[in-house]
Design a protein around this motif. Sequence first.
Motif, PDB file in Angstrom:
ATOM      1  N   TRP A  58       0.833  -1.195   0.000  1.00  0.00           N
ATOM      2  CA  TRP A  58       0.000   0.000   0.000  1.00  0.00           C
ATOM      3  C   TRP A  58       0.877   1.258   0.000  1.00  0.00           C
ATOM      4  N   MET A  59       0.548   2.214  -0.836  1.00  0.00           N
ATOM      5  CA  MET A  59       1.442   3.337  -1.083  1.00  0.00           C
ATOM      6  C   MET A  59       0.817   4.689  -0.797  1.00  0.00           C
ATOM      7  N   ALA A  60      -0.311   4.704  -0.100  1.00  0.00           N
ATOM      8  CA  ALA A  60      -0.990   5.982   0.131  1.00  0.00           C
ATOM      9  C   ALA A  60      -1.175   6.245   1.617  1.00  0.00           C
ATOM     10  N   GLU A  61      -1.352   7.515   1.950  1.00  0.00           N
ATOM     11  CA  GLU A  61      -1.540   7.928   3.345  1.00  0.00           C
ATOM     12  C   GLU A  61      -2.864   7.387   3.898  1.00  0.00           C
ATOM     13  N   GLU A  95     -11.687  -8.388   1.144  1.00  0.00           N
ATOM     14  CA  GLU A  95     -11.188  -8.943   2.397  1.00  0.00           C
ATOM     15  C   GLU A  95      -9.696  -8.613   2.551  1.00  0.00           C
ATOM     16  N   LEU A  96      -9.306  -8.350   3.784  1.00  0.00           N
ATOM     17  CA  LEU A  96      -7.874  -8.266   4.085  1.00  0.00           C
ATOM     18  C   LEU A  96      -7.546  -9.506   4.895  1.00  0.00           C
ATOM     19  N   GLN A  97      -6.811 -10.434   4.322  1.00  0.00           N
ATOM     20  CA  GLN A  97      -6.585 -11.706   5.018  1.00  0.00           C
ATOM     21  C   GLN A  97      -5.556 -11.572   6.142  1.00  0.00           C
ATOM     22  N   TYR A  98      -4.489 -10.857   5.856  1.00  0.00           N
ATOM     23  CA  TYR A  98      -3.538 -10.552   6.935  1.00  0.00           C
ATOM     24  C   TYR A  98      -2.615  -9.418   6.517  1.00  0.00           C
ATOM     25  N   ARG A  99      -2.020  -8.815   7.506  1.00  0.00           N
ATOM     26  CA  ARG A  99      -0.960  -7.857   7.246  1.00  0.00           C
ATOM     27  C   ARG A  99       0.351  -8.529   7.625  1.00  0.00           C
ATOM     28  N   LEU A 100       1.352  -8.317   6.809  1.00  0.00           N
ATOM     29  CA  LEU A 100       2.620  -8.983   7.043  1.00  0.00           C
ATOM     30  C   LEU A 100       3.571  -8.014   7.723  1.00  0.00           C
ATOM     31  N   LEU A 140      -4.567  -1.626   5.815  1.00  0.00           N
ATOM     32  CA  LEU A 140      -3.157  -1.510   5.457  1.00  0.00           C
ATOM     33  C   LEU A 140      -2.813  -0.027   5.380  1.00  0.00           C
ATOM     34  N   GLY A 141      -1.808   0.379   6.134  1.00  0.00           N
ATOM     35  CA  GLY A 141      -1.357   1.768   6.090  1.00  0.00           C
ATOM     36  C   GLY A 141      -0.267   1.943   5.056  1.00  0.00           C
ATOM     37  N   LEU A 142       0.195   3.175   4.937  1.00  0.00           N
ATOM     38  CA  LEU A 142       1.273   3.493   4.008  1.00  0.00           C
ATOM     39  C   LEU A 142       2.473   2.577   4.249  1.00  0.00           C
ATOM     40  N   ASN A 143       2.966   1.972   3.209  1.00  0.00           N
ATOM     41  CA  ASN A 143       4.121   1.077   3.254  1.00  0.00           C
ATOM     42  C   ASN A 143       3.849  -0.290   3.881  1.00  0.00           C
ATOM     43  N   ASP A 144       2.604  -0.577   4.209  1.00  0.00           N
ATOM     44  CA  ASP A 144       2.265  -1.911   4.701  1.00  0.00           C
ATOM     45  C   ASP A 144       2.102  -2.875   3.529  1.00  0.00           C
ATOM     46  N   ILE A 145       2.324  -4.146   3.854  1.00  0.00           N
ATOM     47  CA  ILE A 145       2.116  -5.191   2.856  1.00  0.00           C
ATOM     48  C   ILE A 145       1.162  -6.223   3.442  1.00  0.00           C
ATOM     49  N   GLY A 146       0.200  -6.644   2.658  1.00  0.00           N
ATOM     50  CA  GLY A 146      -0.746  -7.627   3.178  1.00  0.00           C
ATOM     51  C   GLY A 146      -1.398  -8.421   2.071  1.00  0.00           C
ATOM     52  N   ARG A 147      -2.061  -9.472   2.502  1.00  0.00           N
ATOM     53  CA  ARG A 147      -2.736 -10.326   1.540  1.00  0.00           C
ATOM     54  C   ARG A 147      -4.196  -9.892   1.437  1.00  0.00           C
TER      55      ARG A 147
END
Lengths: 416, 302
Positions: free
Chosen positions: A320-323, A347-352, A366-373
């Motif tokens: 995710w690349m936005a504020e 659905e957001l399955q998880y945040r890594l 998911l926040g800025l710079n987060d990665i998730g499934r």
Amino acid sequence: MDLLRFATAGSVDDGKSTLIGRLLFDSKAIFTDQLESVERTSQQRGDEYTDLSLLTDGLRAEREQGITIDVAYRYFATPRRKFIIADTPGHIQYTRNMVTGASTADLAIVLVDARKGMVEQSRRHAFLVSLLRVPHLVLAVNKMDLVDWSQEVFEGIEKEFSSFATKLDVPDLTVVPISALHGDNIVSRSPNMPWYEGPSLLHHLEHVHIASDRNLVDVRFPVQYVIRPQSLQRTDYRAYAGQVAGGVLKAGDEVMVLPSGFTTRIAGIETADGPVGEAFAPMSVTVRLEDEIDISRGDMICRPHNQPAVAQDIDAMVCWMAETPLAPGQKLAIKHTTRSARALVKELQYRLDVNSLHRDDTATQLGLNDIGRVRLRTTVPLLADEYRRNRQTGGFILIDEATNRTVGAGMITSAS
Amino acid sequence: MTIHEYQLSQLDYLEAEAVHVFREVAAELERPVLLFSGGKDSIVMLRLAEKAFWPAPMPFPVMHVDTGHNFPEVLEFRDRRVAELGVNLVVASVPDAIERGLVAEEPNGSRNRIQTPVLLEAVEKHRFSALFGGARRDEEKARAKERVFSFRDDFGQWDPKNQRPELWNLYNGRIHLGESIRVFPLSNWTELDVWHYIQREEIAVPSIYYAHQREVFERDGMLFANNEFCRPREGETTFVTTVRYRTVGDASLTAAVRSDADTVEKVIEEVAATRLTERGATRGDDRVSEAAMEDRKKEGYF
Ligand SMILES: Nc1nc2c(ncn2[C@@H]2O[C@H](COP(=O)(O)OP(=O)(O)O)[C@@H](O)[C@H]2O)c(=O)[nH]1
């Protein structure tokens, strides 16, 4: 001469800028006027040495803050290869930059400081390299001069890193001990580390075999533009322009067009310079088909027995690349190959956690710079492959429909 | 091209990438235009645009922002090329704009800065939403971070903090009314790549890119042609020597370099060996300050 694209990553002060400066300098890609300008700035700031990192700090805001904010692209060439460097800032806030730089890279260099060994950030960098499926990874153990060129120190770091890398499914790992500042093992093998038997960094960059990294098996040709000259000599001419995303296309091949499912044969593959016998990624060509079929931008030419999924339910790892955060229920625009659609975040399955690789399945956004499934439902089917199988037909971007900004990058894990 | 290895040469790679960019813009943006100055980068760009849509003609016009400070060889070349291709040429004229009072001549006579409002006016008038420019990332450090699709707000301004990440070969060309995208298909090319391509494709460029005799004088360590736009001042003496141009911009500001390179092969040799960037060597305008280019870009320049 061919071309290698690589990305560099390291924590602050590991010596990334010095390494890039060194590669540019030794390959004579730094010009006197650039060097003079850097020397002037260094002197004005009272630096004790000429700070080569200034060469890569492009914008005023970056110079003022003394940090690199955005991806910078650098160019150099040796008689064997042309190189494009995506210089990505290492700080955690800039995960999106590293993802961006890695998306087009054939190889990534992750730097560590020999005195510190592997740190949390090194793990994150290696993880992002594997997430983006950069085919070749180089761990550059820098500042070997500060650990007395110690084989033991080097091997300790090498071992720790290699065992971590196996978890990540990194196809090709090379570990090189270097001193970016003094030039050891950069261009030629260093006399200070006779115990090291591998190639110098530049030798590796020049020789690493990249021709087989591209997918030459699954024919994928996303139709980008329909060419129909409105001229009297060519009244019936109709051809499909695009950049090959996978496989090898040949005249005479039986092909299927998705999503319609019609089959026909390739009548010819053309370019302005004449017909070509075969087309493969990343060639931009024009394909003529034997039968007249209704085809438009966003369609995909493939082989009848080897098709991508025609799918509206997409599971993907999203960076995710936005504020403003990503959350279930949101609607976004999606661009995948040459096809655009709208997507609902189901659905957001998880945040890594990109440092520990821990999966947090209680995450709600998911926040800025987060990665998730993430699971998406698209308004029209995408013609998609798993990202691990094909980076071109497995990657997509997400766009905010109100601001038009690119807010996310996705790598498809499954599509149905 | 070594087909059996399934690996493209660097020029084939760069060409494929640029062709992809041209087609993407033509498919997604409504009214593109190609900036054509008659300089080598824009000539190469024009060739790539031609290839991208072959055998159909390129589906957009070309535009020249004419500072009025032209090298006659370059203007002739521009007109010849446009006629050959049969494309539409839009000229946005700075002298015209001065006469109309849109912009005022700067005290130093440079029209580099004032061409920006003229460009923006033409964009608005013709409602161009995408402008192809020949800028390369290797030219200057403010350009090293430039995107292939560079987003501009409805004042044509560049905000380095408001640029879209570019992943894989996926470009985001979505804009609101009034906004535009500057597109740089040659982003990943270097000066040397451009010359290698000119050689391979046997592309004609204006004669001033090759060594010729010219009456020049020295200023700030650079050689300027003695012409109607640029006269020696007190203490500057003219002399005739063999020079060529590495870049072609405003004739009052663009300097020549000493050179015997009168063929494309010799130019390639020279460019490969040179230790000065083309802008540092020949552009008075970029020497003003460390951030000269960055500032101009923010105002709407390329
Ligand atoms: N002794 C030593 N110092 C180094 C080496 N590489 C970089 N440095 C120093 O480490 C500091 C940080 O380097 P820099 O390239 O700016 O790091 P970056 O933040 O990763 O870009 C600088 O003072 C460099 O001179 C090396 O190989 N040996």
